[in-house]
Motif scaffolding. Sequence first.
Motif, short mmCIF file in Angstrom:
data_model
loop_
_atom_site.label_atom_id
_atom_site.label_comp_id
_atom_site.label_asym_id
_atom_site.label_seq_id
_atom_site.Cartn_x
_atom_site.Cartn_y
_atom_site.Cartn_z
N ALA A 121 3.74 -11.93 -4.03
CA ALA A 121 3.42 -12.57 -5.31
C ALA A 121 1.93 -12.80 -5.47
O ALA A 121 1.44 -12.95 -6.59
CB ALA A 121 4.17 -13.90 -5.43
N ARG A 122 1.19 -12.80 -4.38
CA ARG A 122 -0.27 -12.94 -4.46
C ARG A 122 -0.94 -11.64 -4.90
O ARG A 122 -2.09 -11.63 -5.29
CB ARG A 122 -0.82 -13.38 -3.11
N MET A 123 -0.20 -10.52 -4.79
CA MET A 123 -0.78 -9.21 -5.07
C MET A 123 -0.12 -8.48 -6.23
O MET A 123 -0.66 -7.49 -6.71
CB MET A 123 -0.68 -8.34 -3.82
N CYS A 124 1.04 -8.94 -6.66
CA CYS A 124 1.79 -8.26 -7.73
C CYS A 124 1.96 -9.21 -8.91
O CYS A 124 1.82 -10.41 -8.77
CB CYS A 124 3.16 -7.81 -7.21
N HIS A 125 2.29 -8.65 -10.06
CA HIS A 125 2.42 -9.45 -11.27
C HIS A 125 3.58 -10.45 -11.17
O HIS A 125 3.42 -11.64 -11.41
CB HIS A 125 2.63 -8.54 -12.48
N THR A 126 4.78 -9.96 -10.82
CA THR A 126 5.95 -10.82 -10.73
C THR A 126 6.80 -10.38 -9.55
O THR A 126 6.96 -9.18 -9.32
CB THR A 126 6.82 -10.72 -12.01
N VAL A 127 7.33 -11.34 -8.82
CA VAL A 127 8.23 -11.05 -7.71
C VAL A 127 9.51 -11.85 -7.91
O VAL A 127 9.46 -13.05 -8.12
CB VAL A 127 7.59 -11.41 -6.35
N TYR A 128 10.63 -11.15 -7.86
CA TYR A 128 11.95 -11.79 -7.93
C TYR A 128 12.53 -11.77 -6.52
O TYR A 128 12.65 -10.72 -5.91
CB TYR A 128 12.88 -11.03 -8.88
N ALA A 129 12.89 -12.93 -6.01
CA ALA A 129 13.49 -13.04 -4.68
C ALA A 129 14.97 -13.35 -4.85
O ALA A 129 15.33 -14.31 -5.52
CB ALA A 129 12.81 -14.15 -3.89
N ARG A 177 0.84 -1.21 0.00
CA ARG A 177 0.00 0.00 0.00
C ARG A 177 0.87 1.26 0.00
O ARG A 177 0.66 2.17 -0.79
CB ARG A 177 -0.92 0.01 1.21
N ARG A 178 1.87 1.30 0.86
CA ARG A 178 2.74 2.48 0.96
C ARG A 178 3.53 2.73 -0.32
O ARG A 178 3.82 3.88 -0.66
CB ARG A 178 3.69 2.36 2.13
N LEU A 179 3.90 1.67 -1.01
CA LEU A 179 4.65 1.81 -2.27
C LEU A 179 3.74 1.94 -3.49
O LEU A 179 4.23 2.05 -4.61
CB LEU A 179 5.61 0.62 -2.44
N ALA A 180 2.44 1.88 -3.26
CA ALA A 180 1.44 1.99 -4.34
C ALA A 180 1.66 0.92 -5.42
O ALA A 180 1.55 1.18 -6.61
CB ALA A 180 1.44 3.39 -4.94
N LEU A 181 1.94 -0.31 -4.98
CA LEU A 181 2.11 -1.41 -5.91
C LEU A 181 0.74 -2.02 -6.19
O LEU A 181 -0.18 -1.90 -5.39
CB LEU A 181 3.03 -2.47 -5.31
N ASP A 182 0.62 -2.69 -7.34
CA ASP A 182 -0.65 -3.31 -7.69
C ASP A 182 -0.41 -4.58 -8.51
O ASP A 182 0.71 -5.06 -8.61
CB ASP A 182 -1.55 -2.32 -8.45
N ALA A 183 -1.47 -5.10 -9.11
CA ALA A 183 -1.39 -6.36 -9.85
C ALA A 183 -0.50 -6.29 -11.09
O ALA A 183 -0.14 -7.32 -11.64
CB ALA A 183 -2.79 -6.82 -10.24
N ASP A 184 -0.12 -5.10 -11.52
CA ASP A 184 0.78 -4.95 -12.67
C ASP A 184 2.23 -4.75 -12.25
O ASP A 184 3.12 -4.67 -13.10
CB ASP A 184 0.34 -3.76 -13.52
N SER A 185 2.49 -4.67 -10.96
CA SER A 185 3.83 -4.34 -10.47
C SER A 185 4.79 -5.53 -10.54
O SER A 185 4.40 -6.68 -10.37
CB SER A 185 3.76 -3.87 -9.02
N VAL A 186 6.04 -5.19 -10.78
CA VAL A 186 7.14 -6.16 -10.73
C VAL A 186 7.99 -5.75 -9.53
O VAL A 186 8.39 -4.60 -9.41
CB VAL A 186 7.97 -6.15 -12.02
N ALA A 189 3.14 -15.07 -10.79
CA ALA A 189 4.45 -15.60 -11.16
C ALA A 189 5.44 -15.35 -10.03
O ALA A 189 5.44 -14.30 -9.43
CB ALA A 189 4.93 -14.94 -12.44
N TYR A 190 6.26 -16.33 -9.74
CA TYR A 190 7.26 -16.18 -8.69
C TYR A 190 8.56 -16.77 -9.19
O TYR A 190 8.58 -17.88 -9.71
CB TYR A 190 6.81 -16.91 -7.42
#
Length: 110
Positions: free
Chosen positions: A72-80, A47-56, A100-101
Amino acid sequence: MRPTPTWQYDEMKPCRVDYSRDDQVAGYDTRHRKFRDYARATEEIIRRLALDADSVVIDLCAGTGAFALQAARMCHTVYAVDVSTGSKPLKHIDKPPSAAYRQRRLKDSH
């Protein structure tokens, strides 16, 4: 390549939790779930970073992947990214995220 100065912190040296051992990873997360709410903390960060379902997103020093798997449940792609020596930190997760994870070991990226 020049040798690393003795005063420089060694980012590749493991400390306390051996993330290549399933028992230590599971134990770490079990202990932390007693006083941390990963889902709520992740929602607040997103929320604070204003990320959404299109965010990487890139999660540096991902450790056991607790934040990355929630994100990863809330953003498009997460790289760990983490210095741990394998994908074992993520094997104890019951349900993989729907988004995608991707996990890539730091030493494999050189």
